[in-house]
Write an enzyme that holds these catalytic residues in place. Sequence first.
Site, PDB file in Angstrom:
ATOM      1  N   VAL A 151       0.840  -1.191   0.000  1.00 56.85           N
ATOM      2  CA  VAL A 151       0.000   0.000   0.000  1.00 56.85           C
ATOM      3  C   VAL A 151       0.879   1.246   0.000  1.00 56.85           C
ATOM      4  O   VAL A 151       1.900   1.284   0.696  1.00 56.85           O
ATOM      5  CB  VAL A 151      -0.905   0.023   1.265  1.00 56.85           C
ATOM      6  CG1 VAL A 151      -1.767   1.266   1.311  1.00 56.85           C
ATOM      7  CG2 VAL A 151      -1.751  -1.228   1.330  1.00 56.85           C
ATOM      8  N   CYS A 152       0.469   2.274  -0.747  1.00 56.57           N
ATOM      9  CA  CYS A 152       1.152   3.570  -0.716  1.00 56.57           C
ATOM     10  C   CYS A 152       0.078   4.658  -0.632  1.00 56.57           C
ATOM     11  O   CYS A 152      -1.006   4.413  -0.132  1.00 56.57           O
ATOM     12  CB  CYS A 152       2.050   3.734  -1.939  1.00 56.57           C
ATOM     13  SG  CYS A 152       1.145   3.777  -3.498  1.00 56.57           S
ATOM     14  N   TYR A 153       0.380   5.844  -1.109  1.00 56.41           N
ATOM     15  CA  TYR A 153      -0.585   6.947  -1.049  1.00 56.41           C
ATOM     16  C   TYR A 153      -1.760   6.736  -2.000  1.00 56.41           C
ATOM     17  O   TYR A 153      -2.913   6.765  -1.607  1.00 56.41           O
ATOM     18  CB  TYR A 153       0.091   8.279  -1.407  1.00 56.41           C
ATOM     19  CG  TYR A 153       1.105   8.734  -0.423  1.00 56.41           C
ATOM     20  CD1 TYR A 153       0.734   9.420   0.731  1.00 56.41           C
ATOM     21  CD2 TYR A 153       2.457   8.495  -0.635  1.00 56.41           C
ATOM     22  CE1 TYR A 153       1.679   9.841   1.648  1.00 56.41           C
ATOM     23  CE2 TYR A 153       3.409   8.918   0.270  1.00 56.41           C
ATOM     24  CZ  TYR A 153       3.020   9.594   1.409  1.00 56.41           C
ATOM     25  OH  TYR A 153       3.953  10.002   2.300  1.00 56.41           O
TER      26      TYR A 153
END
Length: 109
Positions: free
Chosen positions: A63-65
Amino acid sequence: MTEFKRIPPAQAHALREQGAVVVDVRDPQTFNAQHIPGAQHLDNHSIADFIAKADLDKPLVVVCYHGNSSQSAAAYLVGQGFSDVYSMDGGFELWRNTYPDETVQSTAE
């Protein structure tokens, strides 16, 4: 060679419920402010230790932004031997909008 798969938050949620490892590659301050429950923060300093201790066959959701950086991280992790890697499309922002009650803050360590 195995490649990572791009998935929506609903599939990431289902995988997490089934025991997948969730890793968050956002910056530490943003991660500490709010993240998916049970997610592990990964950065350049912690990734080698994470890889050394990880079960390479366990599903791994990155997961990232917004879902862009997680694709690079997922590709890297596949290259390190992980066999079941997913990049969550829309990133934490879409997760937070989809599952507003399923976010937590880090406690001070």
